[in-house]
Design a protein around this motif. Sequence first.
Motif, PDB file in Angstrom:
ATOM      1  N   ASP A 130     -23.597   1.888 -42.901  1.00  0.00           N
ATOM      2  CA  ASP A 130     -22.143   1.987 -43.055  1.00  0.00           C
ATOM      3  C   ASP A 130     -21.710   3.189 -43.903  1.00  0.00           C
ATOM      4  O   ASP A 130     -20.538   3.320 -44.249  1.00  0.00           O
ATOM      5  N   ALA A 131     -22.639   4.086 -44.211  1.00  0.00           N
ATOM      6  CA  ALA A 131     -22.308   5.257 -45.031  1.00  0.00           C
ATOM      7  C   ALA A 131     -21.477   6.259 -44.235  1.00  0.00           C
ATOM      8  O   ALA A 131     -21.782   6.531 -43.075  1.00  0.00           O
ATOM      9  N   PRO A 132     -20.434   6.817 -44.844  1.00  0.00           N
ATOM     10  CA  PRO A 132     -19.682   7.873 -44.155  1.00  0.00           C
ATOM     11  C   PRO A 132     -20.527   9.145 -44.094  1.00  0.00           C
ATOM     12  O   PRO A 132     -21.386   9.366 -44.953  1.00  0.00           O
ATOM     13  N   PRO A 133     -20.297   9.954 -43.079  1.00  0.00           N
ATOM     14  CA  PRO A 133     -21.079  11.189 -42.957  1.00  0.00           C
ATOM     15  C   PRO A 133     -20.557  12.283 -43.883  1.00  0.00           C
ATOM     16  O   PRO A 133     -19.414  12.227 -44.348  1.00  0.00           O
ATOM     17  N   ARG A 134     -21.400  13.262 -44.133  1.00  0.00           N
ATOM     18  CA  ARG A 134     -20.908  14.503 -44.720  1.00  0.00           C
ATOM     19  C   ARG A 134     -20.299  15.269 -43.553  1.00  0.00           C
ATOM     20  O   ARG A 134     -20.946  15.457 -42.523  1.00  0.00           O
ATOM     21  N   THR A 135     -19.060  15.693 -43.680  1.00  0.00           N
ATOM     22  CA  THR A 135     -18.337  16.368 -42.601  1.00  0.00           C
ATOM     23  C   THR A 135     -18.232  17.856 -42.930  1.00  0.00           C
ATOM     24  O   THR A 135     -17.815  18.212 -44.028  1.00  0.00           O
ATOM     25  N   ILE A 136     -18.625  18.693 -41.959  1.00  0.00           N
ATOM     26  CA  ILE A 136     -18.654  20.142 -42.156  1.00  0.00           C
ATOM     27  C   ILE A 136     -17.921  20.795 -40.983  1.00  0.00           C
ATOM     28  O   ILE A 136     -18.102  20.393 -39.829  1.00  0.00           O
ATOM     29  N   ASP A 137     -17.122  21.813 -41.269  1.00  0.00           N
ATOM     30  CA  ASP A 137     -16.401  22.553 -40.232  1.00  0.00           C
ATOM     31  C   ASP A 137     -17.416  23.333 -39.385  1.00  0.00           C
ATOM     32  O   ASP A 137     -18.109  24.212 -39.893  1.00  0.00           O
ATOM     33  N   ALA A 138     -17.507  23.019 -38.113  1.00  0.00           N
ATOM     34  CA  ALA A 138     -18.472  23.677 -37.226  1.00  0.00           C
ATOM     35  C   ALA A 138     -17.884  24.880 -36.501  1.00  0.00           C
ATOM     36  O   ALA A 138     -18.626  25.658 -35.889  1.00  0.00           O
ATOM     37  N   ARG A 139     -16.578  25.076 -36.576  1.00  0.00           N
ATOM     38  CA  ARG A 139     -15.946  26.160 -35.803  1.00  0.00           C
ATOM     39  C   ARG A 139     -16.504  27.537 -36.133  1.00  0.00           C
ATOM     40  O   ARG A 139     -16.831  28.295 -35.212  1.00  0.00           O
ATOM     41  N   PRO A 140     -16.663  27.902 -37.423  1.00  0.00           N
ATOM     42  CA  PRO A 140     -17.219  29.236 -37.691  1.00  0.00           C
ATOM     43  C   PRO A 140     -18.681  29.366 -37.274  1.00  0.00           C
ATOM     44  O   PRO A 140     -19.136  30.457 -36.951  1.00  0.00           O
ATOM     45  N   VAL A 141     -19.397  28.264 -37.263  1.00  0.00           N
ATOM     46  CA  VAL A 141     -20.806  28.289 -36.846  1.00  0.00           C
ATOM     47  C   VAL A 141     -20.907  28.554 -35.345  1.00  0.00           C
ATOM     48  O   VAL A 141     -21.711  29.379 -34.897  1.00  0.00           O
TER      49      VAL A 141
END
Length: 149
Positions: free
Chosen positions: A75-86
């Motif tokens: 039930d842990a929330p994810p680490r969220t990272i902006d993937a657009r620049p990648v």
Amino acid sequence: MGMVRPMAFPFDFLVVDERLEPLLAVEADAIRGTDAAWAMELRRTIVARTSNLRCGLLLATPNRFYLWSGSSPLDAPPRTIDARPVFAPYFQRAGIGQVGRVDPEVFADVVHWWLQDVASGVDRGATGPEMQSILEVVKGRQIVTETAA
């Protein structure tokens, strides 16, 4: 991807070490407009169809990465990272715009290109501090695809 996935390999990609031990499972999903709740639900589905997910999990979408370590509770929330620049240089390479619908197979190719570049030490996308844990796991490793499993 249109094919039925074998239960032994329910991921699009698997990052493995030299002993072929899984380090990071990667699932590419071409859906835009996702959020952490969507990612948590998809992770629950993946864990339910996988007998022993002991490695980290990365859900890659055109806009965001969602990352869990192998020890994260269900039930842990994810680490969220902006993937657009990648993904921007890869979308450009594939002739895809940053907005609008992306064909799922084309997006899987984009994710694979990126993983292969990171594994081989080629830096084409954003590499900010939030990406460091992903880059450290993938660099110098082997990328296994579901079709090779």
